[in-house]
Write a protein that holds these residues in place. Structure first.
Motif, PDB file in Angstrom:
ATOM      1  N   MET A  95      47.666   1.844 -16.027  1.00  0.00           N
ATOM      2  CA  MET A  95      47.632   1.377 -14.690  1.00  0.00           C
ATOM      3  C   MET A  95      48.368   0.037 -14.624  1.00  0.00           C
ATOM      4  N   ALA A  96      48.670   0.086 -13.253  1.00  0.00           N
ATOM      5  CA  ALA A  96      49.652  -1.156 -13.014  1.00  0.00           C
ATOM      6  C   ALA A  96      48.959  -1.343 -11.435  1.00  0.00           C
ATOM      7  N   SER A  97      49.130  -2.750 -10.933  1.00  0.00           N
ATOM      8  CA  SER A  97      48.942  -3.204  -9.772  1.00  0.00           C
ATOM      9  C   SER A  97      50.008  -3.248  -8.844  1.00  0.00           C
ATOM     10  N   THR A  98      49.870  -3.032  -7.611  1.00  0.00           N
ATOM     11  CA  THR A  98      50.854  -3.121  -6.530  1.00  0.00           C
ATOM     12  C   THR A  98      50.808  -4.300  -6.149  1.00  0.00           C
ATOM     13  N   ASP A  99      51.874  -4.724  -5.353  1.00  0.00           N
ATOM     14  CA  ASP A  99      51.857  -6.087  -4.338  1.00  0.00           C
ATOM     15  C   ASP A  99      50.519  -6.051  -3.663  1.00  0.00           C
ATOM     16  N   GLN A 100      50.041  -4.528  -3.218  1.00  0.00           N
ATOM     17  CA  GLN A 100      48.828  -4.862  -2.372  1.00  0.00           C
ATOM     18  C   GLN A 100      47.368  -4.915  -3.087  1.00  0.00           C
ATOM     19  N   GLY A 101      47.744  -4.936  -4.331  1.00  0.00           N
ATOM     20  CA  GLY A 101      46.317  -5.051  -5.305  1.00  0.00           C
ATOM     21  C   GLY A 101      45.709  -3.679  -5.519  1.00  0.00           C
ATOM     22  N   GLU A 102      46.519  -2.735  -5.201  1.00  0.00           N
ATOM     23  CA  GLU A 102      45.897  -1.341  -5.716  1.00  0.00           C
ATOM     24  C   GLU A 102      46.550  -0.969  -7.101  1.00  0.00           C
ATOM     25  N   GLN A 103      45.527   0.085  -7.758  1.00  0.00           N
ATOM     26  CA  GLN A 103      45.869   0.388  -9.081  1.00  0.00           C
ATOM     27  C   GLN A 103      46.702   1.584  -8.924  1.00  0.00           C
ATOM     28  N   VAL A 104      47.698   1.843  -9.825  1.00  0.00           N
ATOM     29  CA  VAL A 104      48.500   3.074  -9.596  1.00  0.00           C
ATOM     30  C   VAL A 104      48.596   3.548 -11.107  1.00  0.00           C
ATOM     31  N   LEU A 105      48.854   4.888 -11.385  1.00  0.00           N
ATOM     32  CA  LEU A 105      48.938   5.325 -12.603  1.00  0.00           C
ATOM     33  C   LEU A 105      50.607   5.461 -12.814  1.00  0.00           C
ATOM     34  N   CYS A 106      50.876   4.771 -14.351  1.00  0.00           N
ATOM     35  CA  CYS A 106      52.362   4.701 -14.559  1.00  0.00           C
ATOM     36  C   CYS A 106      52.322   5.465 -15.632  1.00  0.00           C
ATOM     37  N   ILE A 107      53.745   5.807 -16.300  1.00  0.00           N
ATOM     38  CA  ILE A 107      53.911   6.313 -17.382  1.00  0.00           C
ATOM     39  C   ILE A 107      55.376   5.893 -18.102  1.00  0.00           C
ATOM     40  N   ASP A 108      55.315   5.672 -19.488  1.00  0.00           N
ATOM     41  CA  ASP A 108      56.366   5.058 -20.002  1.00  0.00           C
ATOM     42  C   ASP A 108      57.666   6.105 -20.299  1.00  0.00           C
ATOM     43  N   GLU A 109      58.687   6.018 -19.434  1.00  0.00           N
ATOM     44  CA  GLU A 109      59.859   6.841 -19.423  1.00  0.00           C
ATOM     45  C   GLU A 109      60.617   6.796 -20.602  1.00  0.00           C
ATOM     46  N   ALA A 110      60.370   5.686 -21.613  1.00  0.00           N
ATOM     47  CA  ALA A 110      61.103   5.505 -22.621  1.00  0.00           C
ATOM     48  C   ALA A 110      60.441   6.000 -24.093  1.00  0.00           C
ATOM     49  N   SER A 111      59.388   6.533 -23.885  1.00  0.00           N
ATOM     50  CA  SER A 111      58.292   7.000 -24.552  1.00  0.00           C
ATOM     51  C   SER A 111      58.959   8.315 -25.381  1.00  0.00           C
ATOM     52  N   GLY A 112      59.892   8.956 -24.560  1.00  0.00           N
ATOM     53  CA  GLY A 112      60.410  10.383 -25.381  1.00  0.00           C
ATOM     54  C   GLY A 112      59.276  11.298 -25.149  1.00  0.00           C
ATOM     55  N   LEU A 113      58.533  11.063 -24.242  1.00  0.00           N
ATOM     56  CA  LEU A 113      57.493  12.233 -24.023  1.00  0.00           C
ATOM     57  C   LEU A 113      57.364  12.960 -22.747  1.00  0.00           C
ATOM     58  N   LEU A 114      58.527  12.619 -21.993  1.00  0.00           N
ATOM     59  CA  LEU A 114      58.850  13.450 -20.730  1.00  0.00           C
ATOM     60  C   LEU A 114      59.740  14.591 -21.127  1.00  0.00           C
ATOM     61  N   SER A 115      59.420  15.600 -20.375  1.00  0.00           N
ATOM     62  CA  SER A 115      60.317  17.036 -20.821  1.00  0.00           C
ATOM     63  C   SER A 115      60.578  17.850 -19.170  1.00  0.00           C
ATOM     64  N   ASP A 116      61.553  18.390 -19.353  1.00  0.00           N
ATOM     65  CA  ASP A 116      61.797  19.183 -18.133  1.00  0.00           C
ATOM     66  C   ASP A 116      61.446  20.539 -18.167  1.00  0.00           C
ATOM     67  N   SER A 117      60.745  21.284 -19.382  1.00  0.00           N
ATOM     68  CA  SER A 117      60.421  22.582 -19.524  1.00  0.00           C
ATOM     69  C   SER A 117      59.035  22.715 -20.202  1.00  0.00           C
ATOM     70  N   ALA A 118      58.636  21.664 -21.006  1.00  0.00           N
ATOM     71  CA  ALA A 118      57.622  21.901 -21.922  1.00  0.00           C
ATOM     72  C   ALA A 118      56.390  20.836 -21.650  1.00  0.00           C
ATOM     73  N   GLY A 119      55.164  21.069 -22.063  1.00  0.00           N
ATOM     74  CA  GLY A 119      54.233  20.203 -21.884  1.00  0.00           C
ATOM     75  C   GLY A 119      53.289  20.435 -20.918  1.00  0.00           C
ATOM     76  N   GLU A 120      52.445  19.202 -20.628  1.00  0.00           N
ATOM     77  CA  GLU A 120      51.556  19.344 -19.294  1.00  0.00           C
ATOM     78  C   GLU A 120      52.388  18.887 -18.003  1.00  0.00           C
ATOM     79  N   PRO A 121      52.044  19.745 -17.133  1.00  0.00           N
ATOM     80  CA  PRO A 121      52.633  19.406 -15.779  1.00  0.00           C
ATOM     81  C   PRO A 121      52.010  18.101 -15.085  1.00  0.00           C
ATOM     82  N   PHE A 122      52.665  17.231 -14.434  1.00  0.00           N
ATOM     83  CA  PHE A 122      51.980  16.136 -13.677  1.00  0.00           C
ATOM     84  C   PHE A 122      51.402  16.623 -12.457  1.00  0.00           C
ATOM     85  N   PHE A 123      52.085  17.755 -11.806  1.00  0.00           N
ATOM     86  CA  PHE A 123      51.296  18.230 -10.426  1.00  0.00           C
ATOM     87  C   PHE A 123      51.411  19.760 -10.621  1.00  0.00           C
TER      88      PHE A 123
END
Length: 263
Positions: A95-123
């Motif tokens: 979780m990270a805070s926006t400039d407005q103080g809201e909590q938003v969900l983030c993902i580490d895109e340098a983790s090597g755990l994002l895929s264009d074809s396999a895994g769990e969908p975000f949406f």
């Protein structure tokens, strides 16, 4: 290196995420934040201390004897203790805070755990967050709520003068090593609290935190044992690399679940 980005339909609508296969991502963490809610489990196998964060104190798992070293992660990425801190169980999300103080969900895109074809969908197909993402979001919200509670508890412990420097000397690969910057509960001060002060600590939830930290210190010597085990494993690895292929040994036993484990 990490590269966190807010999860959005525009950026991640057609992507998938993968669950980590191990804990190599934490291999450089000598310390890991802990929440009050998890201390009763963490104290069973992890040494716990406090670190200063600004003018406040927060509990941490002590995982290494020097900066950039996590002795609780094996070379193959296995976690070597019986309890895994919540801080790691949410990876690659946070979780990270926006400039407005809201909590938003983030993902580490340098983790090597994002895929264009396999895994769990975000949406889902309708553009709504997938169930797995909602579960991660709920888990991280629970962590954040407990983080605020942990801060309040530590503030009471500090107000009552119960947190003191923790000078640590452990036996490592190269002899005795000093670990600096950690704090612990002052047991003498805890036992000397007045009735009113003791009640204030108890009502804040501080007694559980204090006793968990004190009891966990018995595991500190395990770090020295693990440091020696890691060093021996590295020597074997380097020796193996220097041998011709026909002379190499089978080191598969070092990936067995019981090797160098504790807790």
């Amino acid at each position: 290196m990490t590269d966190y980005h807010v999860i959005t339909r525009e950026r991640h609508g057609h992507q998938y995420w993968l669950k980590p296969s191990g804990y190599r991502f934490s291999a450089g963490d000598a310390l890991c934040p802990l929440m009050a809610q998890e201390l009763t489990k963490a104290m069973l196998c992890l040494p716990i201390g406090f670190i200063a964060e600004g003018e406040q104190f927060l509990p941490v798992a002590v995982q290494g004897l020097m900066q950039g070293q996590n002795l609780l992660v094996a070379a193959d990425g296995r976690w070597l203790a019986s309890y895994i801190p919540a801080h790691y169980r949410g990876y690659p999300f946070r979780m990270a805070s926006t400039d407005q103080g809201e909590q938003v969900l983030c993902i580490d895109e340098a983790s090597g755990l994002l895929s264009d074809s396999a895994g769990e969908p975000f949406f889902n197909d309708d553009g709504q967050p997938a169930q797995s993402v909602l579960e991660i979001l709920d888990f991280l919200h629970q962590i954040e709520a407990n983080r605020q509670l942990t801060r309040r508890i530590c503030a009471v412990l500090q107000q009552q003068g119960l947190i003191q420097p923790w000078p640590i000397t452990v036996q490592g690969e190269h002899g005795e090593q000093n670990v600096n910057g950690l704090f612990r509960i002052d047991e003498v001060a805890l036992n000397a609290l007045s009735t009113e002060a003791l009640a204030a600590v108890r009502d804040a939830g501080g007694l559980s935190v204090a006793y968990c930290q004190l009891l966990s210190m018995q595991h500190l010597s395990t770090l020295g044992t693990l440091a020696q085990a890691h060093a021996e494993a590295e020597k074997v690895r380097l020796a193996q690399e220097s041998l011709a292929p026909e002379h190499k040994l089978d080191l598969g036993f070092m990936s067995d679940s019981g090797t160098f484990s504790f807790g």
